[in-house]
Design a protein around this motif. Structure first.
Motif: not given
Length: 378
Positions: A233-238
């Protein structure tokens, strides 16, 4: 540790745009750093034990700490705990609207509460008013294991649609009362369900998102499960704030949380140790050395990098991109690198203490430079 995404675009993460809220002194959402949270597991009524655990979490780098307030005795103790804490505290509230009011009045920076679960419209209004009066934000916390009965009947089982519908229903209650200082979490113990729910929620609302794979399990497997779920999720910017949920010492949650953020280049705290898994080429015992160094460098909070590589195959290359490096060689000695350049030879005997000294010196140097920059900017 500077940002090199302009020359390495594959490392760039475009964070989802969310509106910013305040949890005490910590900003969450917008362009604020992603904050790391944990939760105490001591009885809240034992204020001394709870304060002691909060101290440990603060030392580990926690930005926010959550404390459960299940009864009136707990909210009474919470008032004392708030006075001693150096970080903002979130009061964990379930069902009892009076506990929410008491916690807000006792100094909670945020209430973890689902407004649809605390009774009549009047009770909801009273809790929201208490939050407004005392400068509290809120977190709507949806868990797959405690979804509303009507949603389970509608969807048949916990699923992303059910979790997001629950979250938006709760959010609508706050918005209808002109309250917008809230963040939302939609957690499940299944990383697939967790990620799918957050992806859907991220498209549906612009409030900050509190990430977590709930009940992830014991230290090793829970860390892996959390790294997969939170990392994707963090990698996707979330994500704007995170909590790693482990059946382990809460301090480990903070360590794992920062390690996940460090691995993605989203936040840096402490020494990032790059080490090889070791093999027959190693010039010293890499695994033992790294374990000792990790313990001896735990007190360093300054962001910096250290490479500890067993031989000259990959060691010099790794050392080029770290603040300090040690590469194993032959005849009981290796090479020290500083800022990517060969500095001097170092015997394996005394190598650990020498590296610790170098790291402490570098940390002091970086801290002084950062302080000078801040002073010049004022």
């Amino acid at each position: 540790m500077s940002d090199h995404t302009h020359v390495r675009p594959w490392r760039h993460i475009e964070r989802r745009k969310s509106h910013q809220i305040r949890v005490g002194s910590v900003l969450v959402g917008g362009d604020a750093p992603i904050s790391v949270q944990s939760m105490t597991n001591t009885p809240t009524t034992d204020a001394a034990a709870t304060i002691d655990q909060i101290r440990q979490l603060e030392e580990a780098g926690a930005d926010i700490v959550r404390v459960s307030c299940p009864d009136v005795e707990s909210t009474a103790a919470f008032r004392t705990i708030v006075r001693e804490a150096k970080v903002p505290l979130v009061a964990d509230i379930h069902f009892h609207y009076k506990r929410g009011i008491e916690a807000a009045e006792a100094g909670a920076a945020c209430l973890r509460i689902n407004p649809g679960n605390i009774g009549s419209a009047d009770r909801v209004r009273d809790v929201i008013q208490a939050a407004k009066d005392n400068g509290c934000s809120m977190r709507i916390g949806v868990n797959a294991g405690s979804l509303e009965k009507e949603l389970l009947e509608k969807y048949g089982e916990p699923c992303p649609d059910a979790m997001v519908e629950s979250a938006l229903n709760h959010a609508r209650i706050l918005q209808d009362h002109d309250f917008h200082e809230f963040k939302i979490s939609v957690k499940a113990s299944d990383p697939f369900l967790t990620v799918a729910a957050y992806q859907q929620l991220a498209e549906a609302i612009d409030c900050p998102l509190h990430l977590g794979v709930t009940e992830a399990g014991p230290l090793r497997t829970g860390t892996i499960k959390s790294a997969i779920g939170l990392g994707s999720m963090l990698w996707a910017g979330i994500g704007d704030t995170i909590r790693v949920s482990l059946a382990a010492d809460p301090v480990e949650e903070i360590k794992v949380g920062f390690d996940i953020l460090k691995s993605l280049g989203l936040r840096h705290r402490g020494v990032n140790i790059i080490a090889c898994p070791s093999c027959a080429r190693q010039g010293f015992n890499v695994i033992e050395t790294v374990a000792v160094l990790e313990e001896k460098l735990a007190h360093i909070s300054t962001p910096m990098s250290l490479s500890v590589i067993g031989c000259v195959v990959n060691g010099p290359g790794e050392a080029l991109y770290t603040d300090i490096g040690f590469t194993g060689g032959g005849k009981g000695a290796g090479m020290i690198y500083l800022n990517g350049k060969i500095a001097h030879k170092q015997a394996n005997d005394g190598m650990i203490d020498h590296i610790v000294d170098l790291v402490e010196q570098k940390a002091a140097e970086l801290d002084a430079a950062r302080a000078a920059e801040l002073q010049a900017a004022e």
